[in-house]
Design a protein around this motif. Structure first.
Motif, mmCIF file in Angstrom:
data_model
loop_
_atom_site.group_PDB
_atom_site.id
_atom_site.type_symbol
_atom_site.label_atom_id
_atom_site.label_comp_id
_atom_site.label_asym_id
_atom_site.label_seq_id
_atom_site.Cartn_x
_atom_site.Cartn_y
_atom_site.Cartn_z
ATOM 1 N N LYS A 177 33.273 38.517 57.686
ATOM 2 C CA LYS A 177 33.253 38.725 56.241
ATOM 3 C C LYS A 177 33.132 37.358 55.569
ATOM 4 O O LYS A 177 33.638 36.357 56.086
ATOM 5 C CB LYS A 177 34.539 39.416 55.780
ATOM 6 N N PRO A 178 32.477 37.305 54.411
ATOM 7 C CA PRO A 178 32.377 36.022 53.722
ATOM 8 C C PRO A 178 33.742 35.447 53.381
ATOM 9 O O PRO A 178 34.659 36.188 53.010
ATOM 10 C CB PRO A 178 31.597 36.372 52.445
ATOM 11 N N LEU A 179 33.878 34.134 53.529
ATOM 12 C CA LEU A 179 35.104 33.450 53.139
ATOM 13 C C LEU A 179 34.940 32.906 51.727
ATOM 14 O O LEU A 179 33.959 32.219 51.429
ATOM 15 C CB LEU A 179 35.421 32.314 54.112
ATOM 16 N N VAL A 180 35.891 33.208 50.885
ATOM 17 C CA VAL A 180 35.810 32.881 49.466
ATOM 18 C C VAL A 180 37.099 32.191 49.039
ATOM 19 O O VAL A 180 38.191 32.584 49.469
ATOM 20 C CB VAL A 180 35.601 34.170 48.633
ATOM 21 N N ASP A 181 36.979 31.166 48.190
ATOM 22 C CA ASP A 181 38.165 30.567 47.572
ATOM 23 C C ASP A 181 38.654 31.507 46.483
ATOM 24 O O ASP A 181 38.097 31.544 45.377
ATOM 25 C CB ASP A 181 37.830 29.200 46.974
ATOM 26 N N VAL A 182 39.682 32.266 46.791
ATOM 27 C CA VAL A 182 40.197 33.283 45.873
ATOM 28 C C VAL A 182 41.311 32.666 45.026
ATOM 29 O O VAL A 182 42.280 32.121 45.554
ATOM 30 C CB VAL A 182 40.727 34.499 46.646
ATOM 31 N N ALA A 183 41.166 32.759 43.703
ATOM 32 C CA ALA A 183 42.193 32.222 42.806
ATOM 33 C C ALA A 183 43.429 33.112 42.841
ATOM 34 O O ALA A 183 43.356 34.311 42.578
ATOM 35 C CB ALA A 183 41.650 32.132 41.391
ATOM 36 N N LEU A 184 44.566 32.512 43.177
ATOM 37 C CA LEU A 184 45.825 33.244 43.286
ATOM 38 C C LEU A 184 46.841 32.825 42.227
ATOM 39 O O LEU A 184 47.762 33.567 41.922
ATOM 40 C CB LEU A 184 46.437 33.042 44.675
ATOM 41 N N ASP A 185 46.669 31.631 41.678
ATOM 42 C CA ASP A 185 47.603 31.149 40.662
ATOM 43 C C ASP A 185 46.856 30.191 39.749
ATOM 44 O O ASP A 185 45.828 29.606 40.133
ATOM 45 C CB ASP A 185 48.795 30.451 41.315
ATOM 46 N N VAL A 186 47.364 30.024 38.538
ATOM 47 C CA VAL A 186 46.694 29.191 37.541
ATOM 48 C C VAL A 186 47.744 28.508 36.675
ATOM 49 O O VAL A 186 48.801 29.075 36.386
ATOM 50 C CB VAL A 186 45.731 30.047 36.672
ATOM 51 N N GLY A 187 47.448 27.271 36.290
ATOM 52 C CA GLY A 187 48.293 26.551 35.345
ATOM 53 C C GLY A 187 47.987 27.021 33.933
ATOM 54 O O GLY A 187 47.098 26.485 33.276
ATOM 55 N N VAL A 188 48.727 28.015 33.469
ATOM 56 C CA VAL A 188 48.407 28.667 32.199
ATOM 57 C C VAL A 188 48.447 27.675 31.038
ATOM 58 O O VAL A 188 47.473 27.537 30.284
ATOM 59 C CB VAL A 188 49.372 29.845 31.944
ATOM 60 N N GLU A 189 49.557 26.981 30.876
ATOM 61 C CA GLU A 189 49.670 26.038 29.757
ATOM 62 C C GLU A 189 48.634 24.930 29.879
ATOM 63 O O GLU A 189 48.103 24.456 28.868
ATOM 64 C CB GLU A 189 51.080 25.451 29.708
ATOM 65 N N ARG A 190 48.345 24.521 31.103
ATOM 66 C CA ARG A 190 47.354 23.469 31.339
ATOM 67 C C ARG A 190 45.973 23.889 30.828
ATOM 68 O O ARG A 190 45.288 23.123 30.148
ATOM 69 C CB ARG A 190 47.314 23.172 32.836
ATOM 70 N N TYR A 191 45.568 25.123 31.141
ATOM 71 C CA TYR A 191 44.243 25.579 30.718
ATOM 72 C C TYR A 191 44.206 25.898 29.225
ATOM 73 O O TYR A 191 43.179 25.680 28.572
ATOM 74 C CB TYR A 191 43.814 26.787 31.551
ATOM 75 N N VAL A 192 45.290 26.392 28.667
ATOM 76 C CA VAL A 192 45.326 26.629 27.221
ATOM 77 C C VAL A 192 45.194 25.305 26.482
ATOM 78 O O VAL A 192 44.410 25.175 25.527
ATOM 79 C CB VAL A 192 46.620 27.354 26.812
ATOM 80 N N LYS A 193 45.929 24.309 26.927
ATOM 81 C CA LYS A 193 45.838 22.983 26.304
ATOM 82 C C LYS A 193 44.436 22.394 26.462
ATOM 83 O O LYS A 193 43.874 21.819 25.516
ATOM 84 C CB LYS A 193 46.873 22.042 26.944
ATOM 85 N N LEU A 194 43.855 22.550 27.651
ATOM 86 C CA LEU A 194 42.506 22.060 27.897
ATOM 87 C C LEU A 194 41.508 22.748 26.972
ATOM 88 O O LEU A 194 40.641 22.096 26.369
ATOM 89 C CB LEU A 194 42.124 22.311 29.358
#
Length: 335
Positions: A310-327
């Motif tokens: 099966k294809p191997l994919v970098d799956v997003a499991l967590d995110v820096g919420v405040e970091r991306y909102v600020k960005l």
């Protein structure tokens, strides 16, 4: 079966000194518009082209919305191309209940001024821009994947100049179009399956992180009151669902697709795991599900029937919420 413990992306952050060449493929509804506003204004992103596909609304409305957003964002002249008007197999199934009749929340946006789409189709433009780029391109599909599947099947040679595909689609856990399927993948599952077999590094920015990156209501109100057209548009789009009507006691504005473009500009804000992923193509309740294998070892199915690649994919499991909102806010309000 191959798995890797969750880690941050290994590829470098976008920076003004070395902006990442990016092409966005979109079905411009509300959050696609937020993504375009960010991509135009972030100094580490070199937005080379935008291609349009049916999804949130019909493809001709997607083209109009895209041109209008680029106007409001103060974007330089960029090639914009019309793409597929329906999925590979299924009929088009727009999401007017989410994005409104015009795909932009019916907030009364004016028509684009002098911008026009180019006179070639999306697949032709994608091929031209990818192969003509002096540096490998990061492809960011934030829509049903029909255009990308047609590109990969028609011109497979483009993969030699694609650095990475960062797509908004899929879900590890809960879907939105169905209990298990996310809209972009559900809308054209065969196209999504073709993308996963592209043979280039792929990041899946799915609903598991998509739902989490939200802008506090005070910031939405500030954007909405801005005198600058692009920032004001971002605020109006984030606020298109009236909190008084929804009854939400803590109203927020979701960045949605824009989070996938934030992940290109600041990949260290995303935690991923390299995992096997496949798309369910069978009719029935699981059609369009992204089946993400998080098991630490093979199970009985593999033991008795053998392991299927099966294809191997970098799956997003967590995110820096405040970091991306600020960005996001810091980028869109820069004008």
């Amino acid at each position: 079966m191959t798995t890797v413990e969750p880690t941050a992306h290994a590829h470098p952050d976008a920076s003004p000194a070395h902006p990442v060449p990016v092409i966005i493929d979109c079905d411009t509804g509300i959050d696609d518009a937020l993504a375009l506003l960010f991509a135009v204004r972030h100094p580490g992103i070199d937005l080379r082209a935008v291609t349009c596909v049916a999804g949130n609304t019909d493809v001709d409305q997607v083209v109009r919305n895209t041109l209008t957003v680029l106007d409001q964002a103060g974007a330089p002249e960029l090639p914009v191309a019309r793409g597929a008007e329906r999925p590979l197999i299924e009929p088009a199934r727009p999401a007017a209940h989410v994005h409104g009749r015009d795909g932009m929340g019916d907030i009364g946006l004016s028509a684009p001024t002098d911008r026009m789409p180019v006179d070639v189709d999306a697949v032709t433009l994608l091929r031209r821009e990818i192969l003509g780029s002096p540096r490998p391109v990061t492809l960011v599909p934030i829509a049903p994947l029909t255009n990308i599947a047609l590109l990969l099947r028609t011109y497979p040679e483009v993969t030699r100049n694609i650095e990475r595909i960062v797509f908004m689609g899929g879900a590890v856990e809960i879907g939105n179009a169905t209990p298990v399927a996310e809209f972009n993948v559900w809308h054209d599952p065969e196209a999504a399956a073709i993308l996963l077999s592209a043979g280039v590094p792929i990041t899946m920015y799915g609903l598991d992180v998509f739902r989490r990156v939200v802008v506090p209501w005070a910031d939405v109100q500030r954007l909405s009151a801005s005198a600058e057209p692009g920032a004001r548009l971002a605020g109006r789009l984030l606020a298109h669902r009236d909190p008084a009507a929804t009854g939400d006691p803590t109203p927020t504005g979701s960045l949605g697709d824009a989070g996938a473009v934030c992940a290109v500009a600041d990949p260290a804000g995303l935690t991923t795991s390299l995992l096997p992923v496949e798309v369910s193509l069978t009719p029935g309740p699981t059609r369009g599900q992204t089946v993400v294998d998080r098991r630490p070892r093979p199970g009985e199915s593999e033991i008795h029937h053998g392991t299927r690649e099966k294809p191997l994919v970098d799956v997003a499991l967590d995110v820096g919420v405040e970091r991306y909102v600020k960005l996001y806010l810091g980028t869109v309000e820069k004008r």
